[in-house]
Scaffold this active site. Structure first.
Site, PDB file in Angstrom:
ATOM      1  CB  SER A 217      -0.949  -0.043   1.206  1.00 40.26           C
ATOM      2  OG  SER A 217      -1.968   0.916   1.088  1.00 40.26           O
ATOM      3  CD  GLU A 347      -5.204  -4.252  -4.032  1.00 41.72           C
ATOM      4  OE1 GLU A 347      -5.368  -3.892  -2.859  1.00 41.72           O
ATOM      5  OE2 GLU A 347      -4.126  -4.680  -4.483  1.00 41.72           O
ATOM      6  CG  HIS A 445      -5.706  -2.366   0.131  1.00 47.74           C
ATOM      7  ND1 HIS A 445      -4.746  -2.293  -0.854  1.00 47.74           N
ATOM      8  CD2 HIS A 445      -5.281  -1.522   1.122  1.00 47.74           C
ATOM      9  CE1 HIS A 445      -3.795  -1.452  -0.481  1.00 47.74           C
ATOM     10  NE2 HIS A 445      -4.087  -0.980   0.716  1.00 47.74           N
TER      11      HIS A 445
END
Length: 529
Positions: A217, A347, A445
Site C-alpha cells: 500500500s 482491492e 486490499h
C-alpha cells in the site's frame, strides 16, 4: 569412589568455553549482544533465529530535530536492551468495522520520541552473507507501525533471511510541505534506515550488497519513490511493490494548496517556527481538520492523486522525488533494480464495503456519475466491465473499475516501463478470497500480508482478515518462498513480464501463469495516463 576434582574442573572449563563459543557476548543464555555503530544492543535468541527490536537508526525527532532531517543517533555506552518493542510514530488508529485490524495496527500509537527504529530477525546460525529484506509498512502515510504481530519476521529468519522492519514519520510530521523544513521527511527517514542497514547489517549476518526493499500500500508507494530516488542509490538491489503505484505523489503546487488549507484552519504562518509550537498530540488532532474532498487539487499539469481520501503523499521536490516516479522509471532511473510487483483482484472492496458505498450503487445513473470521477468515458468502460463480469452487481462493477484505476492499471504501467529497462521484472495478481463477512470482501486490499509473513492463525476467525475458514499453510509457504527466492536470486520462480504477453502469475490455491490477462479491460484504460 574418590572425587576427581581435576576432571570436574576440566568439565566446567569445557562447559564455559562451549557457551562462549556457541553464544558469543550472550548473557544470559537466551540473549545475544551485537555491536552496532552507535553501541551494543542485546537481543533475544530463539531456537532457530535471533530477534532485536527497537534499535535506533536515527536520533529522536524531538527538540532541535523536530521537523528536521534525520541524523545519526548519539552513541550509547551501556548495552541497550533490544528485546522489547518501543515507541511508534504518532498516528490515530482507524475505527474497526467488519474486520479486526489489531494484527496490522496493534493498539495504536505508543508514545515516546525515540521511534526512528528498526526491528531485525536473523537466522540463529552465524552464517554471514544472508540475503536481507527490508519491509516498509503501509497506512496511507498517516498511520501504522512496524511493531505489530503481522510484521513479525521470524518465519523469514527461519528460512535464511535477515528481515528488517522500520518506523518512519507520518502525516504532518512526515509529509506536509513546510517552509524552512526539508521535504519528504518520512522518505528521508526510510533512506536513513536503509543507510543504517548498509552500515550495520553484516553484524547481524546479513549481506549489505544483497538488500531487497518491499512494501504494501503506502509502503509500496514509498518503494516506488525509493527506486528512482538519487539519495537511495546503492542501498538496495531489488524491490517488491504490493498494491502500490508510482504515480501517487503531489506536485509542489498541490502540496502548497494542502499546506495552505491547514495553515488557514489553524490560523498560523507556514513556517517551521509556527509548526514547532504544536505537540504531536495537537498535530494528530489537526490532521483531521482538513478534508481532501474540500480541496481542488487537479492542476493543468497534474491530476489529483488523493482520490478525495488521503492528503499526505511524497512531494515532488527535485531532490528526494525528482518527478512523478513513473516518469523517472520510463527514463531508466530504476533500470538496475530487479522488480516484483502485483495487486489483489478485489482491492477496493476493503474501502467500499465498510463505507456502504458499494451497496448504494443500485442504478446505472449513479454508477455512471461515480465512474466519471476516474474515467472520461464512463458509459464505454462500464459496458466493457459488464460484458466481462456479467454476474457482478452494479456496486461490484464499480469496485472492479476503481480497483483497476487505483491499483491494477498503475501496477501494469510500472511493469510495462520497467520491463523495457530490466528483464528481471515480474508481476502477480493475488486472487485468494477471504471468507470474512460471508465472503463479500473477496481478495481485498491487504489480504496478501498474512500469507507473505506466514501469520495465518492470528487473522483466522469470524472477524479475522482471512475469515472463519482460515487459509492453507501450504499456500502461505509457497507465497513466502517465492518472494524469498526473488530476494535471493532475482526470480520468484515464474517467467518474466514483457510487453508482448504480459505474463502475470495468478496466485490462489492453484497458481496459473496468465498471458495478456484482463486484456479488454486494460485497453479501456489507455485514454487514462
Amino acid at each position: 569412589m574418590p572425587i576427581n576434582f581435576k576432571f570436574i574442573v576440566f568439565i566446567v572449563f569445557l562447559f564455559i568455553n562451549y557457551r562462549v563459543i556457541a553464544q558469543p557476548n550472550a548473557s544470559p543464555v537466551n540473549e545475544i549482544v551485537i555491536q552496532t555503530e552507535s553501541g551494543k544492543v542485546r537481543g533475544r535468541m530463539e531456537k532457530k533465529f535471533v530477534v532485536f527490536k527497537n534499535i535506533p537508526y536515527a536520533a529522536p525527532p524531538a527538540g532541535d530535530l523536530y521537523f528536521a532531517a534525520p541524523v545519526k543517533h548519539r552513541v550509547w555506552n551501556e548495552i541497550r536492551d533490544a528485546t522489547k518493542s518501543g515507541p511508534t510514530a504518532p498516528f490515530i488508529k482507524p475505527k474497526e468495522v467488519d474486520i479486526d485490524d489489531k494484527p496490522i495496527f496493534g493498539n495504536g500509537w505508543i508514545k515516546g520520541s525515540d521511534y526512528l527504529t528498526v526491528n531485525i530477525w536473523a537466522p540463529r546460525k552465524s552464517n554471514r552473507g544472508a540475503p536481507v529484506m527490508v519491509f516498509i509498512h503501509g497506512g496511507a502515510f498517516v498511520l501504522g507501525t512496524a511493531d505489530v504481530p503481522m510484521y513479525d519476521g521470524a518465519s523469514f529468519a527461519k528460512k535464511g533471511i535477515v528481515l528488517v522492519t522500520l518506523n518512519y514519520r507520518l502525516g504532518i510530521e512526515g509529509f506536509l510541505k513546510i517552509n524552512g523544513v526539508p521535504t519528504n521527511l518520512g522518505i528521508r527517514d526510510q533512506i536513513a534506515a536503509l543507510q543504517w542497514v548498509k552500515d550495520n547489517i553484516a553484524s547481524f549476518g546479513g549481506d549489505p550488497s544483497n538488500v531487497t526493499i518491499f512494501g504494501e500500500s503506502a509502503g509500496a508507494m514509498a518503494v516506488g519513490v525509493l527506486i528512482v530516488c538519487p539519495a537511495a542509490k546503492g542501498l538496495f538491489t531489488r524491490a517488491i511493490m504490493l498494491s502500490g503505484s508510482a504515480q501517487s505523489v503531489l506536485s509542489s503546487e498541490q502540496a502548497d494548496i494542502i499546506t495552505g488549507a491547514y495553515t488557514k484552519t489553524l490560523k498560523i504562518e507556514n513556517t517551521r517556527e509556527a509548526w514547532l509550537k504544536f505537540t504531536p498530540e495537537q498535530l494528530l488532532h489537526a490532521q483531521g481538520q482538513v478534508k481532501s474532498k474540500s480541496l481542488k487539487l487537479k492542476t493543468k499539469e497534474y491530476e489529483d492523486p488523493t482520490g478525495g481520501l488521503v492528503l499526505f503523499y511524497p512531494v515532488i521536490d527535485g531532490d528526494i522525488v525528482p518527478d512523478i516516479p513513473l516518469k523517472e522509471i520510463e527514463k531508466g532511473a530504476a533500470k538496475t533494480t530487479d522488480l516484483l510487483i502485483g495487486y489483489n483482484t478485489d482491492e477496493m472492496n476493503y474501502f467500499l464495503i465498510p463505507s456502504g458505498l458499494q451497496k448504494k450503487i443500485k442504478l446505472n445513473l449513479i454508477l455512471n456519475i461515480a465512474v466519471k470521477k476516474v474515467h472520461p468515458a464512463p458509459s464505454a468502460i462500464i459496458s466493457v466491465y459488464k460484458a466481462q463480469y456479467p454476474k457482478k452487481k452494479l456496486g461490484e462493477i464499480f469496485s472492479a473499475i476503481t480497483t483497476a484505476y487505483q491499483f491494477q492499471v498503475p501496477a501494469i504501467r510500472i511493469a510495462e516501463l520497467q520491463a523495457k529497462q530490466n528483464d528481471r521484472t515480474y508481476m502477480y495478481e493475488f486472487n485468494w478470497k477471504s471468507s470474512v463477512s460471508n465472503g463479500t470482501y473477496g481478495a481485498y486490499h491487504g489480504i496478501g500480508l498474512p500469507f507473505l509473513f506466514n501469520h495465518l492463525k492470528i487473522v483466522t476467525g469470524v472477524r479475522g482478515m482471512l475469515g472463519p475458514n482460515g487459509a492453507s499453510e501450504q499456500l502461505a509457504d509457497k507465497i513466502q518462498d517465492a518472494f524469498i527466492a526473488f530476494a535471493k536470486n532475482g526470480s520468484p520462480g515464474w517467467e518474466t513480464y514483457n510487453n508482448t504477453e504480459h505474463k502475470t502469475m495468478l496466485i490462489n490455491n492453484t497458481w496459473i501463469l496468465q498471458r495478456n490477462p484482463h486484456e479488454k479491460e486494460i485497453i479501456s484504460w489507455d485514454v487514462v495516463r
